[in-house]
Design an enzyme around this catalytic site. Structure first.
Site, short mmCIF file in Angstrom:
data_model
loop_
_atom_site.label_atom_id
_atom_site.label_comp_id
_atom_site.label_asym_id
_atom_site.label_seq_id
_atom_site.Cartn_x
_atom_site.Cartn_y
_atom_site.Cartn_z
N GLU A 182 11.47 -7.28 -19.22
CA GLU A 182 12.20 -6.32 -19.14
C GLU A 182 12.31 -5.37 -20.49
OE1 GLU A 182 15.92 -8.37 -18.47
OE2 GLU A 182 15.23 -8.98 -16.41
N ASN A 189 29.34 -4.69 -11.43
CA ASN A 189 29.59 -5.70 -12.46
C ASN A 189 29.10 -5.60 -13.70
OD1 ASN A 189 26.58 -6.16 -12.03
ND2 ASN A 189 26.79 -8.42 -11.70
N PHE A 198 21.13 -6.30 -0.60
CA PHE A 198 21.71 -5.38 -1.13
C PHE A 198 20.75 -4.57 -2.22
CE2 PHE A 198 21.78 -9.49 -3.26
CZ PHE A 198 21.41 -9.37 -4.49
N HIS A 233 23.94 -5.72 -17.40
CA HIS A 233 22.86 -6.67 -16.98
C HIS A 233 22.48 -7.54 -18.44
CE1 HIS A 233 18.86 -7.96 -15.95
NE2 HIS A 233 18.35 -7.55 -17.09
N VAL A 290 30.87 -8.03 -7.06
CA VAL A 290 29.60 -8.17 -7.74
C VAL A 290 28.83 -6.89 -7.68
CG1 VAL A 290 28.74 -8.92 -5.30
CG2 VAL A 290 27.62 -9.76 -7.38
N LYS A 342 25.57 -0.85 -17.29
CA LYS A 342 25.25 -0.28 -16.23
C LYS A 342 25.97 1.20 -15.84
CE LYS A 342 23.87 -4.78 -14.02
NZ LYS A 342 24.40 -5.44 -12.66
N TYR A 399 14.05 -4.88 -10.80
CA TYR A 399 14.85 -6.06 -9.91
C TYR A 399 13.69 -6.18 -8.86
CZ TYR A 399 19.60 -5.25 -11.65
OH TYR A 399 20.61 -5.03 -12.47
P1 IDP Z 1 22.71 -11.11 -12.74
O1 IDP Z 1 22.79 -9.80 -12.95
O2 IDP Z 1 23.87 -11.91 -12.99
O3 IDP Z 1 21.31 -11.83 -13.13
P2 IDP Z 1 21.18 -11.24 -10.14
O4 IDP Z 1 21.08 -12.38 -9.04
O5 IDP Z 1 19.84 -11.21 -10.83
O6 IDP Z 1 22.49 -11.47 -10.90
O7 IDP Z 1 21.48 -9.91 -9.24
C1 IDP Z 1 21.25 -8.57 -9.95
C2 IDP Z 1 22.22 -7.65 -9.78
O8 IDP Z 1 22.22 -7.43 -8.39
C3 IDP Z 1 23.83 -8.09 -10.10
O9 IDP Z 1 24.17 -8.20 -11.25
C4 IDP Z 1 24.66 -7.21 -9.15
O10 IDP Z 1 24.62 -6.05 -9.71
C5 IDP Z 1 23.54 -7.17 -7.88
N1 IDP Z 1 24.09 -8.14 -6.80
C6 IDP Z 1 23.64 -9.55 -6.78
N2 IDP Z 1 24.19 -9.99 -5.82
C7 IDP Z 1 24.75 -8.86 -4.97
C8 IDP Z 1 25.45 -9.05 -3.96
O11 IDP Z 1 25.73 -9.72 -3.25
N3 IDP Z 1 26.16 -7.77 -3.44
C9 IDP Z 1 25.82 -6.71 -4.20
N4 IDP Z 1 25.11 -6.72 -5.36
C10 IDP Z 1 24.67 -7.73 -5.64
MG MG Z 2 19.28 -11.48 -13.02
#
Ligand code: IDP
Ligand code: MG
Length: 169
Positions: free
Chosen positions: A146, A132, A77, A135, A129, A29, A69
């Site tokens: 994807e 992070n 978010f 992906h 989060v 990212k 997404y």
């Molecule tokens: P993942 O990336 O571990 O698969 P997902 O639940 O698919 O997680 O969420 C996609 C992305 O959305 C996360 O990697 C993170 O960047 C963002 N995200 C998820 N939950 C939150 C949140 O509570 N606050 C802000 N960003 C979030």
């Molecule tokens: Mg995901």
């Protein structure tokens, strides 16, 4: 009849992407790129024994990210996520290998870095989060969707990995 043709197509399409040919979509990212983690992250996948079959630096459009997404579109978010992901270059990759989807998710760690163990990418390199750094597809089906969203077929290379017989029995 059309359903039959489509399901046959899906079967053969998918069967090419199982076993040692399984593929996953990994993206470093914008925060991962800004924080100079590109080499470290690629190094981890290479040293593990997975095979790189697609790689590019992309400035992703909001349209692409909304599709990527789509499942999260109703989350609070979501718009911040799209803004974050389009705020700078992303390194889009396709990695191949046995159980690569599941293994890559374990290498990434949990969605929230605070829940990620040391030794995982998110456990080692980030805190929040919403930043992070990486992906990874969460299932073989998501990986297929994807990969076709981010890559044209001709951007994925089939090449002979000379270390293959030292990685697989
Ligand atoms: P993942 O990336 O571990 O698969 P997902 O639940 O698919 O997680 O969420 C996609 C992305 O959305 C996360 O990697 C993170 O960047 C963002 N995200 C998820 N939950 C939150 C949140 O509570 N606050 C802000 N960003 C979030
Ligand atoms: Mg995901």
């Amino acid at each position: 009849m059309i359903a039959l043709v489509l399901s046959l197509f899906a079967f053969f399409f998918q069967s090419g992407w199982t076993g040692v040919n399984e593929r996953t979509f990994i993206a470093i990212k914008p925060d991962g790129v800004q924080r100079k983690l590109v080499g470290e992250i690629i190094r981890r996948f290479e040293k593990k024994g997975f095979k790189l079959v697609g790689l590019k630096l992309v400035k992703a459009s909001e349209d692409l990210l909304k599709q990527h997404y789509w499942d999260l579109r109703s989350r609070p978010f979501f718009s911040g996520l799209v803004t974050y992901m389009s705020s700078g270059p992303v390194v889009a990759m396709v990695w191949e290998g046995l159980e690569v989807v599941k293994t890559a998710r374990r290498m990434l760690g949990e969605t929230n870095p605070a829940d990620s163990l040391p030794g995982t990418i998110r456990g080692d390199f980030c805190v929040e989060v919403g930043r992070n750094v990486i992906h990874g597809s969460d299932s073989v089906e998501s990986a297929q969707r994807e990969i076709s969203l981010w890559f044209h077929q001709n951007e994925l290379l089939s090449w002979e990995d000379n270390s293959r017989r030292w990685i697989y029995e």
